[in-house]
Design a protein around this motif. Sequence first.
Motif, mmCIF file in Angstrom:
data_model
loop_
_atom_site.group_PDB
_atom_site.id
_atom_site.type_symbol
_atom_site.label_atom_id
_atom_site.label_comp_id
_atom_site.label_asym_id
_atom_site.label_seq_id
_atom_site.Cartn_x
_atom_site.Cartn_y
_atom_site.Cartn_z
ATOM 1 N N ALA A 180 4.562 2.667 -10.092
ATOM 2 C CA ALA A 180 5.586 2.307 -11.074
ATOM 3 C C ALA A 180 5.988 0.831 -11.060
ATOM 4 O O ALA A 180 6.914 0.455 -11.764
ATOM 5 C CB ALA A 180 6.835 3.171 -10.846
ATOM 6 N N TRP A 181 5.336 0.008 -10.247
ATOM 7 C CA TRP A 181 5.761 -1.392 -10.208
ATOM 8 C C TRP A 181 5.551 -2.043 -11.561
ATOM 9 O O TRP A 181 4.520 -1.856 -12.214
ATOM 10 C CB TRP A 181 5.005 -2.149 -9.122
ATOM 11 N N GLN A 182 6.544 -2.812 -11.936
ATOM 12 C CA GLN A 182 6.523 -3.549 -13.193
ATOM 13 C C GLN A 182 6.263 -5.026 -12.907
ATOM 14 O O GLN A 182 6.110 -5.442 -11.764
ATOM 15 C CB GLN A 182 7.863 -3.353 -13.927
ATOM 16 N N GLN A 183 6.271 -5.818 -13.959
ATOM 17 C CA GLN A 183 5.965 -7.248 -13.853
ATOM 18 C C GLN A 183 6.848 -7.959 -12.828
ATOM 19 O O GLN A 183 6.365 -8.785 -12.064
ATOM 20 C CB GLN A 183 6.125 -7.911 -15.231
ATOM 21 N N SER A 184 8.125 -7.626 -12.774
ATOM 22 C CA SER A 184 9.028 -8.336 -11.858
ATOM 23 C C SER A 184 8.674 -8.069 -10.388
ATOM 24 O O SER A 184 8.663 -8.997 -9.573
ATOM 25 C CB SER A 184 10.489 -7.961 -12.123
ATOM 26 N N GLN A 185 8.363 -6.821 -10.043
ATOM 27 C CA GLN A 185 7.974 -6.520 -8.667
ATOM 28 C C GLN A 185 6.628 -7.164 -8.320
ATOM 29 O O GLN A 185 6.445 -7.683 -7.219
ATOM 30 C CB GLN A 185 7.870 -5.003 -8.427
ATOM 31 N N LEU A 186 5.693 -7.136 -9.267
ATOM 32 C CA LEU A 186 4.389 -7.766 -9.037
ATOM 33 C C LEU A 186 4.525 -9.278 -8.880
ATOM 34 O O LEU A 186 3.872 -9.883 -8.022
ATOM 35 C CB LEU A 186 3.429 -7.433 -10.184
ATOM 36 N N ALA A 187 5.394 -9.885 -9.667
ATOM 37 C CA ALA A 187 5.623 -11.331 -9.561
ATOM 38 C C ALA A 187 6.241 -11.672 -8.207
ATOM 39 O O ALA A 187 5.845 -12.661 -7.575
ATOM 40 C CB ALA A 187 6.514 -11.812 -10.703
ATOM 41 N N ASP A 188 7.191 -10.872 -7.749
ATOM 42 C CA ASP A 188 7.790 -11.098 -6.425
ATOM 43 C C ASP A 188 6.738 -10.986 -5.321
ATOM 44 O O ASP A 188 6.700 -11.800 -4.404
ATOM 45 C CB ASP A 188 8.917 -10.099 -6.157
ATOM 46 N N PHE A 189 5.893 -9.964 -5.406
ATOM 47 C CA PHE A 189 4.827 -9.759 -4.426
ATOM 48 C C PHE A 189 3.891 -10.975 -4.413
ATOM 49 O O PHE A 189 3.566 -11.516 -3.352
ATOM 50 C CB PHE A 189 4.051 -8.483 -4.789
ATOM 51 N N TRP A 190 3.473 -11.414 -5.597
ATOM 52 C CA TRP A 190 2.567 -12.564 -5.699
ATOM 53 C C TRP A 190 3.240 -13.834 -5.170
ATOM 54 O O TRP A 190 2.630 -14.606 -4.425
ATOM 55 C CB TRP A 190 2.113 -12.742 -7.134
ATOM 56 N N ASP A 191 4.482 -14.056 -5.536
ATOM 57 C CA ASP A 191 5.213 -15.237 -5.052
ATOM 58 C C ASP A 191 5.320 -15.240 -3.530
ATOM 59 O O ASP A 191 5.182 -16.285 -2.895
ATOM 60 C CB ASP A 191 6.614 -15.308 -5.668
ATOM 61 N N ASP A 192 5.565 -14.076 -2.953
ATOM 62 C CA ASP A 192 5.614 -13.976 -1.486
ATOM 63 C C ASP A 192 4.296 -14.418 -0.867
ATOM 64 O O ASP A 192 4.282 -15.137 0.137
ATOM 65 C CB ASP A 192 5.905 -12.535 -1.043
ATOM 66 N N GLN B 135 4.062 2.119 -3.122
ATOM 67 C CA GLN B 135 3.981 1.065 -4.148
ATOM 68 C C GLN B 135 3.374 -0.213 -3.564
ATOM 69 O O GLN B 135 2.489 -0.825 -4.157
ATOM 70 C CB GLN B 135 5.373 0.785 -4.730
ATOM 71 N N ARG B 136 3.832 -0.595 -2.377
ATOM 72 C CA ARG B 136 3.306 -1.813 -1.736
ATOM 73 C C ARG B 136 1.849 -1.646 -1.336
ATOM 74 O O ARG B 136 1.023 -2.535 -1.549
ATOM 75 C CB ARG B 136 4.159 -2.169 -0.513
ATOM 76 N N LEU B 137 1.532 -0.513 -0.743
ATOM 77 C CA LEU B 137 0.159 -0.266 -0.309
ATOM 78 C C LEU B 137 -0.791 -0.240 -1.506
ATOM 79 O O LEU B 137 -1.860 -0.851 -1.479
ATOM 80 C CB LEU B 137 0.081 1.054 0.463
ATOM 81 N N THR B 138 -0.408 0.435 -2.561
ATOM 82 C CA THR B 138 -1.239 0.503 -3.764
ATOM 83 C C THR B 138 -1.426 -0.882 -4.372
ATOM 84 O O THR B 138 -2.530 -1.241 -4.772
ATOM 85 C CB THR B 138 -0.613 1.468 -4.791
ATOM 86 N N THR B 139 -0.359 -1.678 -4.414
ATOM 87 C CA THR B 139 -0.460 -3.039 -4.959
ATOM 88 C C THR B 139 -1.421 -3.873 -4.128
ATOM 89 O O THR B 139 -2.258 -4.604 -4.676
ATOM 90 C CB THR B 139 0.932 -3.703 -5.004
ATOM 91 N N PHE B 140 -1.333 -3.762 -2.824
ATOM 92 C CA PHE B 140 -2.226 -4.518 -1.958
ATOM 93 C C PHE B 140 -3.679 -4.088 -2.165
ATOM 94 O O PHE B 140 -4.581 -4.924 -2.234
ATOM 95 C CB PHE B 140 -1.807 -4.356 -0.492
ATOM 96 N N VAL B 141 -3.924 -2.797 -2.299
ATOM 97 C CA VAL B 141 -5.291 -2.303 -2.513
ATOM 98 C C VAL B 141 -5.819 -2.773 -3.868
ATOM 99 O O VAL B 141 -6.982 -3.171 -3.985
ATOM 100 C CB VAL B 141 -5.341 -0.763 -2.384
ATOM 101 N N ILE B 142 -4.974 -2.756 -4.890
ATOM 102 C CA ILE B 142 -5.386 -3.267 -6.202
ATOM 103 C C ILE B 142 -5.755 -4.744 -6.098
ATOM 104 O O ILE B 142 -6.783 -5.181 -6.640
ATOM 105 C CB ILE B 142 -4.281 -3.041 -7.253
ATOM 106 N N LEU B 143 -4.945 -5.525 -5.394
ATOM 107 C CA LEU B 143 -5.229 -6.950 -5.214
ATOM 108 C C LEU B 143 -6.561 -7.153 -4.495
ATOM 109 O O LEU B 143 -7.401 -7.957 -4.919
ATOM 110 C CB LEU B 143 -4.099 -7.632 -4.443
#
Length: 110
Positions: free
Chosen positions: A27-39, A88-96
Amino acid sequence: MANELQPLSLIFPNRLFRIPDYQRGYAWQQSQLADFWDDLINLQPDRYHYTGLLSLKPLKRQETDGWGSDRWMIEKGFQACHVADGQQRLTTFVILLNEIVCFVRTLDEQ
């Protein structure tokens, strides 16, 4: 599994992750993805990125009976786990990681 900080390189080997039915979908949206990328972009070379809590529940063999085509991995010794928290974090990292691999595959070999 250890209740301590671990790098992702120690979390992935020999584990098979499943998201249990009670978890919400990705369910992560643009704002959460942007925060993850900025980190990641702003991470200093001598520092580690704190990904956050990842709670895994090891599963017994009988709990994986319906896993079909993934059963061979369990037979080879992979530990089946439900992701209880941190999906959510694990899935985002795997997608990246997947996108990085796909990009690198398009590059000419040097």
